[in-house]
Design a protein around this motif. Structure first.
Motif, mmCIF file in Angstrom:
data_model
loop_
_atom_site.group_PDB
_atom_site.id
_atom_site.type_symbol
_atom_site.label_atom_id
_atom_site.label_comp_id
_atom_site.label_asym_id
_atom_site.label_seq_id
_atom_site.Cartn_x
_atom_site.Cartn_y
_atom_site.Cartn_z
ATOM 1 N N VAL A 1 -35.476 -1.656 -31.619
ATOM 2 C CA VAL A 1 -36.470 -0.983 -30.982
ATOM 3 C C VAL A 1 -36.830 0.753 -31.621
ATOM 4 N N ALA B 1 -41.569 1.850 -31.450
ATOM 5 C CA ALA B 1 -43.632 2.123 -30.463
ATOM 6 C C ALA B 1 -42.098 3.345 -29.895
ATOM 7 N N SER C 1 -41.980 2.807 -26.109
ATOM 8 C CA SER C 1 -42.059 2.484 -24.949
ATOM 9 C C SER C 1 -41.443 0.957 -25.651
ATOM 10 N N CYS C 2 -40.334 0.345 -25.030
ATOM 11 C CA CYS C 2 -40.374 -0.966 -24.695
ATOM 12 C C CYS C 2 -40.024 -1.320 -22.804
ATOM 13 N N ASP D 1 -41.427 -5.136 -27.211
ATOM 14 C CA ASP D 1 -42.765 -3.558 -27.486
ATOM 15 C C ASP D 1 -44.059 -4.092 -27.362
#
Length: 441
Positions: free
Chosen positions: A355, A361, A363-364, A382
């Protein structure tokens, strides 16, 4: 989620379509040669008397239908398609009043030769070339045997273009075969590297367990006469550690002895949302090492033998890298055997690292589901790249990170999936079966 780049237009058209286009271009070129275009006092070639009659036009119509039929068969039955195109070239040449099959009437054949040489096995490609060249030789031979004039040099020129088209196709086919072999070899190396890593981690787990056994055995020996209850407890700990270690070894060795699981490298390299870059242990990424502690650029590292208990520390390190990680635990946490606990952490760790490296992204979410007493479910997902931050192209990495995670899950006889999630982003899921009566130390 960014859109998957579409293939160029010329790649979206099937070879049969290009054969039809080449035939149309050849007919147009033939017509231009037989009319006076601006700047000329007379046509380059005077039309034969047959082409202007109904039978000549009928021959052109029949040859066009044969070409279209051949183009439709090119992908499924290339030899039959080539036969259609060769017959069409002969029929279309008949009303032109020429001494050899013209280059324009062989354009569709050249396209078919390229397609066959690029996509079909070498023996079939060679037969196609011999068939195309043999027709040219037979056409000239028939005219010579009949006492008619024959365009030998023109035939040699057409044969040369056919040979060049075939050679270009073979070059394309060989490049494709080499790329496929390279991908297969890289995937095999990735699986081997992951198995070696799992074996090293199992070695550390066994060494850790043997250390516990030695300590407990020493403690039991010292107190067996004075504190039999404490000795009994130490022996129970020894039995538990020994059984768990033996079960973990059996799971690993049994899985490594089985045939390789079927994997698809194009899936790992996939289209949109596929983050196939292989996770690397390097400074600056939240990965553990085999020492007592791992020191990274973000601060203190992870413990020597991390497990799901270290997820909060992993989330902290990943947050320092610019990606917020939300850890959700569903159900009551249950004790896990050391090898399953470590593998579960590694799967989450590599997914989160991907990620950071590939998703764009900010956030996840990591979900650890303990509700099923017979398995452990893991999900890392994500929501896709933030505005202004494009997802990294899958081609920028080695393309086999998912292969390593899939192999790790296969060793534990679990289930693994990875791909784009509805609404954007990417999702990795794994389900690891738990042995009956599994307990952790």
């Amino acid at each position: 989620m960014s859109a998957t780049p579409s293939a160029p237009f010329y790649k979206r058209v099937a070879p049969g379509g290009w054969a039809a286009v080449a035939w149309g271009a050849g007919i147009a070129f033939t017509a231009l040669l037989r009319i006076r275009v601006p700047g000329q006092e007379e046509p380059d070639v005077f039309p034969g008397f047959v082409i202007l009659r109904w039978d000549g036009l009928a021959m052109l119509a029949v040859s066009t239908l044969l070409t279209l039929r051949g183009g439709a068969l090119l992908a499924r039955r290339p030899t039959a398609a080539l036969n259609h195109l060769l017959v069409a070239s002969v029929i279309a040449s008949t009303p032109l009043g020429v001494t050899a099959i013209p280059f324009a009437q062989y354009l569709a054949v050249d396209v078919a030769l390229y397609a066959i040489a690029a996509a079909r096995p070498r023996p079939e490609a060679r037969r196609a070339l011999l068939l195309a060249l043999g027709l040219l030789v037979a056409y000239v031979a028939v005219r010579l045997l009949a006492g008619w004039s024959a365009g030998t040099t023109s035939t040699l020129a057409v044969a040369l273009t056919a040979l060049v088209a075939w050679l270009l196709g073979r070059s394309e086919g060989q490049a494709r075969e080499y790329a496929e072999r390279s991908r297969a070899q890289a995937a095999e190396q990735a699986v081997t590297a992951e198995r070696l890593r799992i074996a090293r981690e199992m070695h550390d787990t066994v060494a850790h367990s043997i250390g516990i056994v030695a300590l407990q055995a020493g403690a039991a020996r010292r107190v067996i006469a004075t504190q039999p209850e404490a000795a009994r407890q130490a022996l129970a700990e020894i039995e538990t550690a020994s059984r768990e270690t033996l079960a973990g070894l059996r799971r690993m060795v049994g899985a490594l002895r089985t045939a390789d699981p079927e994997t698809d490298p194009d899936e790992d390299r996939g289209g949109d949302g596929d983050r196939g870059g292989e996770v690397e242990e390097r400074p600056g990424t939240p990965l553990g090492t085999t020492g007592h502690t791992a020191v990274s650029a973000e601060g203190p590292g992870l413990p020597e033998m991390p497990g799901l208990a270290a997820l909060d520390r992993l989330a902290e390190l990943t947050g320092n890298a610019g990606v917020r990680v939300a850890v959700r635990r569903v159900g009551a946490p249950s004790p896990l055997p050391p090898d399953i606990d470590l593998s579960a952490f590694r799967i989450v760790q590599e997914s989160v690292t991907n990620v950071v490296r590939h998703s764009g992204a900010d956030s996840c979410t990591v979900t650890v589901d303990h509700r099923d007493p017979e398995s452990l479910a893991l999900t890392v997902e994500d929501r896709g790249p933030v505005p202004g931050h494009a997802r990294v192209s899958p081609g920028s990495g080695s393309g086999y990170g998912l292969t390593g995670m899939r192999e790790r899950v296969a060793v534990l006889h679990g289930e693994f999936s990875a791909g784009p999630r509805p609404g954007g982003g990417f999702r990795v899921t794994a389900r690891l079966p738990l042995p009956t009566g599994a307990t952790a130390r």
